[in-house]
Motif scaffolding. Structure first.
Motif, mmCIF file in Angstrom:
data_model
loop_
_atom_site.group_PDB
_atom_site.id
_atom_site.type_symbol
_atom_site.label_atom_id
_atom_site.label_comp_id
_atom_site.label_asym_id
_atom_site.label_seq_id
_atom_site.Cartn_x
_atom_site.Cartn_y
_atom_site.Cartn_z
ATOM 1 N N LEU A 52 0.813 -1.285 -0.005
ATOM 2 C CA LEU A 52 0.230 0.131 0.058
ATOM 3 C C LEU A 52 0.732 1.269 -0.009
ATOM 4 O O LEU A 52 0.469 2.290 -0.633
ATOM 5 N N VAL A 53 1.863 1.187 0.689
ATOM 6 C CA VAL A 53 2.993 2.398 0.829
ATOM 7 C C VAL A 53 3.377 2.583 -0.510
ATOM 8 O O VAL A 53 3.492 3.874 -1.185
ATOM 9 N N LEU A 54 3.860 1.413 -1.200
ATOM 10 C CA LEU A 54 4.472 1.837 -2.456
ATOM 11 C C LEU A 54 3.419 2.083 -3.577
ATOM 12 O O LEU A 54 3.703 2.817 -4.185
ATOM 13 N N LEU A 55 2.045 1.677 -3.299
ATOM 14 C CA LEU A 55 1.086 2.084 -4.177
ATOM 15 C C LEU A 55 0.672 3.696 -4.005
ATOM 16 O O LEU A 55 0.706 4.528 -4.877
ATOM 17 N N ALA A 56 0.930 3.976 -2.840
ATOM 18 C CA ALA A 56 0.605 5.587 -2.559
ATOM 19 C C ALA A 56 1.447 6.433 -3.150
ATOM 20 O O ALA A 56 1.326 7.388 -3.714
ATOM 21 N N VAL A 57 2.716 6.070 -2.917
ATOM 22 C CA VAL A 57 3.889 6.660 -3.761
ATOM 23 C C VAL A 57 3.705 6.852 -5.259
ATOM 24 O O VAL A 57 3.841 7.800 -5.901
ATOM 25 N N ALA A 58 3.578 5.566 -5.810
ATOM 26 C CA ALA A 58 3.606 5.547 -7.248
ATOM 27 C C ALA A 58 2.117 6.364 -7.635
ATOM 28 O O ALA A 58 2.284 7.001 -8.642
ATOM 29 N N THR A 59 1.118 6.494 -6.847
ATOM 30 C CA THR A 59 -0.177 7.247 -7.501
ATOM 31 C C THR A 59 0.131 8.669 -7.056
ATOM 32 O O THR A 59 -0.199 9.534 -8.076
ATOM 33 N N GLY A 60 1.070 8.914 -6.101
ATOM 34 C CA GLY A 60 1.479 10.360 -5.937
ATOM 35 C C GLY A 60 2.256 10.992 -7.096
ATOM 36 O O GLY A 60 2.090 12.151 -7.464
ATOM 37 N N ILE A 61 3.181 10.118 -7.321
ATOM 38 C CA ILE A 61 4.211 10.577 -8.378
ATOM 39 C C ILE A 61 3.437 10.554 -9.841
ATOM 40 O O ILE A 61 3.424 11.478 -10.855
#
Length: 344
Positions: A273-282
């Motif tokens: 989830l943390v990786l997905l949050a960073v990816a969607t933020g980028i």
């Protein structure tokens, strides 16, 4: 105590938590699409319990009517109207599920009173959330009211997660010897607080995006990024620290937990989830804040907080003394390596 009553509460509690997260997603879609005023009145929509599908179904002077009520430039848009209407229907469904959760918690009131009374508190907060939704509409989508609406949803979810986890406290007590580390709990508290701050910062960014979107009439999205205020830079910088802190926390837990335990899987999910949050933020930054990515980013942020909160609750319950156990062990799993029957 009837074991079936405990199982029913866990099952309905699980589905209610999932429904609240779905409501958060739907609300984010409403906000990202600019459909918040798709229904300019509440609880009806354009004066109807079932909204119209065509502008011809409204009075010829409906824009003047709503202008007199303080809603300037109200124009019927069937997509936005029905998007907001579905948001309201989802909210009603969550309310009914919450009521069912309280009913299922009632038989547990003598064995573990906090489970019942905290669930009842969550129901009261859901009712207050419905009233707050009406205030959001009457305030013409004031940004601070929208943020308060979202934070209350997080509080309701946390209450539900706590009560469901509490109903299976004995499952986590079995991990006492594995994760008895005060430093790990302090680290988890710190990461949880950091995530909450990041969510609040994200809410401020969304408020700025809403203002910019209205200025551009929800067009020219490629121009919005350049107009974001300083809070966006802070939010972006904090993302790096949250990424590192969460991945470190996940690594620490994965080292000590049994691989088939619920908490082990929860930590894996937290890392993803943390990786997905960073990816969607980028993705929002690089692609001009696409409306399809905004709701996903918000939902993932709330799921991260929920996963962290469940980890914290589980960690604290793991340190309870066996004498504090209120639920019979035979109603749940038979070993620490099995997953409790939350949803079946």
């Amino acid at each position: 105590m009837n074991d079936d009553a405990i199982r029913r509460f866990r099952r309905i509690g699980f589905f209610t938590v999932a429904a609240v997260y779905f409501l958060i997603l739907v609300g984010a879609i409403v906000r990202a699409s600019g459909a918040g005023m798709g229904c300019p009145d509440w609880p009806t929509c354009f004066g109807r319990w079932i909204p119209p599908t065509e502008e011809s179904q409204l009075p010829p002077d409906y824009q003047e009517i709503y202008a007199d009520l303080g809603y300037a430039e109200t124009r019927f848009n069937p997509v936005k109207t029905w998007t907001e209407y579905m948001n309201r229907l989802t909210g009603v469904s969550v309310g009914l599920l919450m009521l069912a959760t309280v009913v299922c918690a009632f038989p547990l009131r003598k064995q573990d009173p906090p489970v019942f009374y905290l669930t009842l508190t969550a129901l009261i907060l859901v009712m207050f959330q419905g009233w707050l939704g009406a205030v959001v509409v009457s305030s013409n989508l004031h940004p601070l009211m929208i943020t308060a609406h979202m934070l209350l949803a997080i509080a309701i979810t946390a209450l539900l997660i706590y009560t469901v986890a509490r109903s299976q406290k004995h499952y986590f007590i079995r991990l006492n010897a594995l994760i008895h580390s005060p430093k790990l709990e302090i680290a988890l508290w710190s990461v949880l607080a950091l995530t909450l701050v990041q969510i609040v910062l994200g809410a401020q960014v969304r408020e700025a995006v809403d203002t910019i979107a209205r200025t551009h009439d929800y067009a020219d999205r490629y121009l919005w990024y350049a107009e974001l205020p300083w809070v966006f830079s802070v939010h972006r910088a904090c993302a790096f620290f949250i990424l590192c802190a969460n991945l470190w926390l996940v690594w620490r837990f994965l080292r000590i937990l049994p691989q088939h335990h619920l908490m082990f899987r929860l930590n894996l999910a937290l890392g993803l989830l943390v990786l997905l949050a960073v990816a969607t933020g980028i993705g929002m930054e690089r692609l001009g804040i696409p409306p399809a990515v905004q709701p996903i980013h918000l939902l993932v942020a709330n799921l991260i907080f929920g996963a962290q909160f469940l980890l914290l609750v589980s960690l604290r319950f793991s340190r309870s003394k066996p004498a504090e156990l209120r639920y019979p062990a035979e109603t749940d799993v038979s070993s620490a390596g099995e997953t409790p029957p939350i949803s079946h």
